[in-house]
Design an enzyme around this catalytic site. Structure first.
Site, short mmCIF file in Angstrom:
data_model
loop_
_atom_site.label_atom_id
_atom_site.label_comp_id
_atom_site.label_asym_id
_atom_site.label_seq_id
_atom_site.Cartn_x
_atom_site.Cartn_y
_atom_site.Cartn_z
N TYR A 107 -5.16 -6.98 14.55
CA TYR A 107 -5.03 -6.07 13.41
C TYR A 107 -4.50 -4.72 13.90
O TYR A 107 -5.23 -3.91 14.45
CB TYR A 107 -6.36 -5.94 12.67
CG TYR A 107 -6.42 -6.85 11.46
CD1 TYR A 107 -5.98 -8.18 11.56
CD2 TYR A 107 -6.89 -6.41 10.23
CE1 TYR A 107 -6.01 -9.03 10.47
CE2 TYR A 107 -6.92 -7.26 9.12
CZ TYR A 107 -6.48 -8.56 9.25
OH TYR A 107 -6.49 -9.40 8.16
N ARG B 122 0.84 -1.21 0.00
CA ARG B 122 0.00 0.00 0.00
C ARG B 122 0.87 1.25 0.00
O ARG B 122 0.62 2.20 -0.72
CB ARG B 122 -0.91 -0.02 1.23
CG ARG B 122 -2.26 -0.66 1.00
CD ARG B 122 -2.21 -2.03 0.33
NE ARG B 122 -3.52 -2.56 0.09
CZ ARG B 122 -4.23 -3.22 0.99
NH1 ARG B 122 -3.74 -3.46 2.21
NH2 ARG B 122 -5.44 -3.67 0.69
N TRP C 288 -8.13 -14.70 9.41
CA TRP C 288 -8.16 -13.28 9.76
C TRP C 288 -9.56 -12.80 10.13
O TRP C 288 -9.71 -11.85 10.89
CB TRP C 288 -7.59 -12.44 8.62
CG TRP C 288 -8.46 -12.32 7.40
CD1 TRP C 288 -8.56 -13.21 6.37
CD2 TRP C 288 -9.32 -11.22 7.06
NE1 TRP C 288 -9.44 -12.75 5.42
CE2 TRP C 288 -9.92 -11.52 5.80
CE3 TRP C 288 -9.65 -10.01 7.67
CZ2 TRP C 288 -10.83 -10.66 5.18
CZ3 TRP C 288 -10.55 -9.15 7.04
CH2 TRP C 288 -11.13 -9.49 5.81
N GLU D 261 -10.91 -11.26 -0.18
CA GLU D 261 -11.67 -10.12 -0.68
C GLU D 261 -11.72 -10.03 -2.21
O GLU D 261 -11.75 -8.94 -2.77
CB GLU D 261 -11.11 -8.82 -0.09
CG GLU D 261 -11.19 -8.76 1.43
CD GLU D 261 -10.60 -7.49 2.00
OE1 GLU D 261 -11.02 -7.09 3.11
OE2 GLU D 261 -9.72 -6.89 1.37
#
Length: 649
Positions: free
Chosen positions: A460, A188, A435, A369
């Site tokens: 997280y 990212r 997760w 995802e």
């Protein structure tokens, strides 16, 4: 005369004996007092620690004795550097000495209790002895030894005027889990090779042994692959944006794509060696089939969507609609095409090189995802479903995952993915990183898959750790107290398949390495203790005391950390007559909260919080600060009443 002389001599002798006795008693008393005042604060908490009388003092000339010095060179070099840099003492290493200061001993007969990473640490007034079965155990014993010295030992420069003493103790210690990880998302936002090294240096202080590098995502591809140059020519670069990630305006065509970076293969080799010298393995992650916009921007032919030829590496603009939950609805197709044979040729080329660069046994292939809305209307996918007898989109992804696993296996590696890979059916040999809470990890372990627990609930580290008014905005919170409740081997799970656990740091909202540190610490302390220490040794009050001692160590090490445990927690309610009521609590005990509604800065002479506050009719700002006794300890927090009104709704 002789009798008088004899009488006087006896008096002097008795007085001298008495004086020596007083001095000796005083020295013993001082030593006992010093030991009593020394707070032992080892993180993670050892399996067994017995405090003994006396103190060990580091001499001017420190002799480290190691019989198998070649096997222990990592620990010797690490310990020597730390001592020399901070204390200025002279350190030498010998294979044999009559009076060594520190003895490092590898057992000739294995101590079954210690395993591969356990150690025994014995600190006595004149000598320190660390024993272990393997070099890794010696290294972890060194970490515990350093934590016994004053906090200044963490400094990166010479510190004068310190008594370099450590309390005498007997420690027996070994980890609960073999896989003790931190995930660092370098996709990212790109972080330099030197910053990754610093991340490794920070994590080994607390006995983490696995660095999970998230190397590819929509925002960047970070590893050089020979024969696929566009991955780093195009895929590694985006437009620099400042503000709130996910809400940036789409970049204009003429904005320069100069923000990002990548690691050459030589960089990767250097990082792997650097990690291995500190007993850390690096797990590479190439996240597919979703999170693949950087790949598709580089090689559009790997997409199912013709419009992919116009796609660019994401710069933080919105590309997903999460309003319907997971999986998200994609606004652009960031998935590799499971029906396209070129995808598997591409991944074979990538994984051939990744497997050679990273000696660790696993390769993480993501799988999380992945949106399905572009697949659902694609003719290639429809044909694949007919050909393979697939009924649902999760089964389409399962087809993809099984083919990818075979590529991973063909490179001599083991396949791992996020827990979504379970949804359409998964190969029996696939390992799962859980997760989305603990339930998927429990399910996978009970189905005899190797599992690494990394649930959002506890692990997280990109989540906010204090009130949202003080933190970069993220969709969830994780306070230190909650992280400390992490139990990676819960009741009802087949424990032999829980191979480890880790915390994850996603970096969408993290632009600098200083913010990386702030988000990791002190919550990484809680994770370290959850995955190393016996569950019966965990004690929140004791942990908080040790954490505060380690804040001093982080200060000297110049590692940034969050002071969120000192901040008040706001709870907003409405009274029976609809008045706005504010309850303030603290995460740790022993703090007082002072407040103001008049736009001034409160201190301990202001009203002290004792019960729920009713907001004055025209007040626009609540300011609060915490004190410990007469000293301010928390941050001044300015909370707009308008925000409190929104929370009440």
């Amino acid at each position: 005369m002789k009798k008088l002389f004899l009488f006087i001599s006896c008096c002097f002798f008795a007085a001298n004996i008495s004086a020596q006795s007083i001095v000796a008693e005083t020295e013993i008393g001082d030593a006992e007092s010093e030991v009593a005042q020394t707070q032992i604060a080892i993180i993670p908490e050892p399996v067994s620690l017995v405090k003994k009388a006396g103190m060990f003092t580091l001499p001017e000339n420190v002799i480290i004795q190691a019989v198998k010095s070649v096997d222990l060179k990592q620990s010797i070099n690490y310990l020597s550097d730390r001592i020399t840099t901070t204390t200025g003492k002279f350190v030498s290493t010998v294979s044999n000495s009559a009076h060594p200061t520190i003895k490092l001993i590898l057992n000739t007969q294995e101590d079954a209790q210690l395993g591969k990473e356990g150690y025994k640490l014995n600190v006595n007034p004149t000598q320190v002895v660390i024993t272990a079965n393997q070099p890794a155990g010696i290294f972890y014993g060194v970490q515990s030894l350093l934590q016994l010295f004053p906090a200044e030992i963490e400094s990166k420069e010479l510190v004068k005027g310190i008594k370099w003493k450590a309390p005498c103790v007997d420690v027996i210690d070994y980890p609960k889990l073999g896989w003790r990880g931190l995930m660092f998302d370098v996709a990212r936002h790109f972080f330099t090779k030197q910053e990754v090294k610093q991340f490794i240096d920070d994590m080994v202080r607390y006995k983490f042994n696995l660095l999970h590098l998230h190397l590819a995502d929509d925002e960047g591809w970070r590893i050089e692959i020979k024969g696929l140059p566009k991955l780093i020519e195009i895929g590694a670069w985006s437009v620099k944006k400042t503000g709130t990630f996910g809400e940036f305006t789409p970049p204009a065509p003429d904005e320069p794509r100069t923000y990002g970076g990548f690691y050459t293969q030589e960089d990767i080799k250097e990082l792997v060696q650097y990690a291995q010298e500190r007993f850390v393995n690096i797990l590479p992650e190439i996240d597919v089939p979703g999170h693949s916009l950087a790949i598709i921007a580089s090689y559009p032919e790997l997409s199912c969507t013709p419009d992919a030829v116009n796609y660019k590496v994401r710069s933080g603009e919105k590309i997903m609609d999460w309003s319907r939950g997971a999986p998200p609805t994609a606004l652009v197709d960031n998935t590799l095409c499971p029906a396209n044979e070129k995808v598997y040729v591409f991944l074979d080329s990538v994984l051939t090189q990744v497997a050679k660069l990273f000696p660790f046994e696993y390769i993480h292939m993501g799988g999380d995802e992945a949106p399905h809305n572009f697949w659902e209307k694609n003719d290639q996918i429809k044909a694949l479903m007919v050909r393979e007898g697939l009924k649902t989109m999760p089964q389409v992804q399962a087809y993809f995952e099984k083919r990818v696993e075979q590529i991973v296996i063909s490179k001599g590696k083991k396949f791992m993915g996020w827990d979504e890979i379970l949804e359409g059916g998964v190969s029996p040999t696939a390992a799962v990183m859980s997760w989305r809470g603990m339930k998927y990890g429990i399910q996978a372990a009970n189905d005899k898959h190797n599992v690494v627990m990394s649930p959002t609930d506890f692990a997280y580290l990109d989540y906010m750790q204090a009130d949202a008014i003080t933190e970069p905005k993220v969709y969830a919170s994780l306070r230190l107290n909650k992280a400390y409740q992490f139990n990676p081997v819960p009741a009802g799970v087949n424990a032999q398949y829980i191979i480890g656990a880790q915390a994850n740091l996603w970096t969408e909202q993290i632009f600098t390495f200083r913010q990386v540190e702030y988000m990791v610490y002190p919550r990484a302390f809680a994770i370290a203790e959850s995955i190393w220490s016996p569950i019966e040794k965990k004690n929140w009050t004791n942990f908080v005391d040790r954490t505060q001692q380690h804040f001093k160590r982080l200060d000297f090490a110049e590692i940034k950390y969050s002071p969120a445990i000192y901040d008040p927690i706001f709870t907003v309610k409405r009274s029976a007559d609809k008045q706005l009521m504010i309850e303030l609590t603290t995460e740790i005990d022993g703090l007082d909260i002072y407040y103001s509604f008049d736009n001034s800065t409160p201190d301990r002479f202001y009203p002290k919080y004792t019960s729920a506050l009713q907001v004055p009719k025209d007040a626009s700002m609540l300011r609060v600060i915490t004190y410990r006794g007469k000293q301010p300890i928390g941050r001044l927090i300015s909370m707009p009443v308008a925000d409190l009104q929104k929370r009440a709704r």
